[in-house]
Design a protein around this motif. Structure first.
Motif, PDB file in Angstrom:
ATOM      1  N   GLU A   8       0.822  -1.221   0.000  1.00  0.00           N
ATOM      2  CA  GLU A   8       0.000   0.000   0.000  1.00  0.00           C
ATOM      3  C   GLU A   8       0.850   1.262   0.000  1.00  0.00           C
ATOM      4  N   VAL A   9       1.955   1.257   0.755  1.00  0.00           N
ATOM      5  CA  VAL A   9       2.744   2.472   0.904  1.00  0.00           C
ATOM      6  C   VAL A   9       3.899   2.558  -0.087  1.00  0.00           C
ATOM      7  N   ALA A  10       4.204   1.484  -0.799  1.00  0.00           N
ATOM      8  CA  ALA A  10       5.318   1.515  -1.747  1.00  0.00           C
ATOM      9  C   ALA A  10       5.001   2.476  -2.887  1.00  0.00           C
ATOM     10  N   ASP A  11       5.956   3.311  -3.204  1.00  0.00           N
ATOM     11  CA  ASP A  11       5.794   4.309  -4.256  1.00  0.00           C
ATOM     12  C   ASP A  11       5.838   3.627  -5.617  1.00  0.00           C
ATOM     13  N   ALA A  12       4.783   3.788  -6.401  1.00  0.00           N
ATOM     14  CA  ALA A  12       4.703   3.149  -7.720  1.00  0.00           C
ATOM     15  C   ALA A  12       5.788   3.648  -8.665  1.00  0.00           C
ATOM     16  N   GLU A  13       6.241   4.880  -8.477  1.00  0.00           N
ATOM     17  CA  GLU A  13       7.292   5.442  -9.326  1.00  0.00           C
ATOM     18  C   GLU A  13       8.629   4.730  -9.111  1.00  0.00           C
ATOM     19  N   ARG A  87       3.912   7.771  18.979  1.00  0.00           N
ATOM     20  CA  ARG A  87       4.561   7.969  17.676  1.00  0.00           C
ATOM     21  C   ARG A  87       4.061   6.953  16.661  1.00  0.00           C
ATOM     22  N   LEU A  88       3.860   5.714  17.104  1.00  0.00           N
ATOM     23  CA  LEU A  88       3.339   4.699  16.200  1.00  0.00           C
ATOM     24  C   LEU A  88       1.920   5.041  15.749  1.00  0.00           C
ATOM     25  N   ASP A  89       1.123   5.551  16.659  1.00  0.00           N
ATOM     26  CA  ASP A  89      -0.243   5.954  16.325  1.00  0.00           C
ATOM     27  C   ASP A  89      -0.231   7.101  15.315  1.00  0.00           C
ATOM     28  N   ALA A  90       0.681   8.052  15.504  1.00  0.00           N
ATOM     29  CA  ALA A  90       0.787   9.174  14.566  1.00  0.00           C
ATOM     30  C   ALA A  90       1.232   8.687  13.186  1.00  0.00           C
ATOM     31  N   LEU A  91       2.152   7.743  13.133  1.00  0.00           N
ATOM     32  CA  LEU A  91       2.583   7.189  11.842  1.00  0.00           C
ATOM     33  C   LEU A  91       1.452   6.446  11.149  1.00  0.00           C
ATOM     34  N   ALA A  92       0.640   5.739  11.914  1.00  0.00           N
ATOM     35  CA  ALA A  92      -0.462   4.985  11.327  1.00  0.00           C
ATOM     36  C   ALA A  92      -1.521   5.906  10.725  1.00  0.00           C
ATOM     37  N   LYS A  93      -1.638   7.124  11.243  1.00  0.00           N
ATOM     38  CA  LYS A  93      -2.655   8.058  10.754  1.00  0.00           C
ATOM     39  C   LYS A  93      -2.171   8.923   9.588  1.00  0.00           C
ATOM     40  N   LEU A  94      -0.895   8.804   9.215  1.00  0.00           N
ATOM     41  CA  LEU A  94      -0.379   9.596   8.100  1.00  0.00           C
ATOM     42  C   LEU A  94      -1.048   9.177   6.788  1.00  0.00           C
ATOM     43  N   LYS A  96      -1.245   8.160   2.844  1.00  0.00           N
ATOM     44  CA  LYS A  96      -0.339   7.329   2.055  1.00  0.00           C
ATOM     45  C   LYS A  96       0.649   8.162   1.243  1.00  0.00           C
ATOM     46  N   ALA A  97       0.261   9.353   0.864  1.00  0.00           N
ATOM     47  CA  ALA A  97       1.148  10.207   0.067  1.00  0.00           C
ATOM     48  C   ALA A  97       2.400  10.606   0.846  1.00  0.00           C
ATOM     49  N   SER A  98       2.328  10.632   2.165  1.00  0.00           N
ATOM     50  CA  SER A  98       3.493  11.029   2.956  1.00  0.00           C
ATOM     51  C   SER A  98       4.569   9.952   2.977  1.00  0.00           C
ATOM     52  N   TRP A  99       4.242   8.747   2.527  1.00  0.00           N
ATOM     53  CA  TRP A  99       5.232   7.670   2.463  1.00  0.00           C
ATOM     54  C   TRP A  99       6.016   7.698   1.154  1.00  0.00           C
ATOM     55  N   ALA A 100       5.632   8.571   0.234  1.00  0.00           N
ATOM     56  CA  ALA A 100       6.295   8.638  -1.068  1.00  0.00           C
ATOM     57  C   ALA A 100       7.712   9.179  -0.920  1.00  0.00           C
TER      58      ALA A 100
END
Length: 110
Positions: A8-13, A87-94, A96-100
């Motif tokens: 889900e979070v892997a950048d397609a580019e 911190r884990l909760d904050a990361l989970a709520k980010l 998907k675009a922020s993982w690019a």
């Protein structure tokens, strides 16, 4: 599980490179603690020989390093979890675009 999250979070580019990097980091994170535990288990094990009691010395109480390691790492895991839970909760709520990858973020569709 993890594979679904990474997909889900892997950048397609980036293709499969980012996915492979995430999976490799996950595998390494699950492997190195085993080496640490196995190395510590022998060092924390205390064995008693028959000569300790026969010589009239203080009685040796055998200690199994497995249980010592279990208690140590369980305590450390619980402490670390409570320390980083927010911190884990904050990361989970980010989103998907922020993982690019930052260089490709402006090109990636949101």
């Amino acid at each position: 599980g993890w594979a679904r999250f990474f997909a889900e979070v892997a950048d397609a580019e980036m293709g499969g490179t980012y996915l492979t990097l995430l999976n490799t980091m996950n595998n390494l994170g699950g492997t190195w603690p085993k080496l640490l535990v196995l190395a510590l288990m022998d060092r924390l094990t205390r064995r008693c020989g028959g000569e300790d009691v026969a010589e009239g010395g203080a009685r040796c109480i055998p200690v199994d390093g497995f249980f010592v390691c279990n208690a140590l790492f369980l305590s450390a895991g619980v402490a670390i979890f409570f320390f980083i839970a927010r911190r884990l909760d904050a990361l989970a709520k980010l989103p998907k675009a922020s993982w690019a990858v930052p260089a490709l973020r402006r090109q990636a569709p949101v």
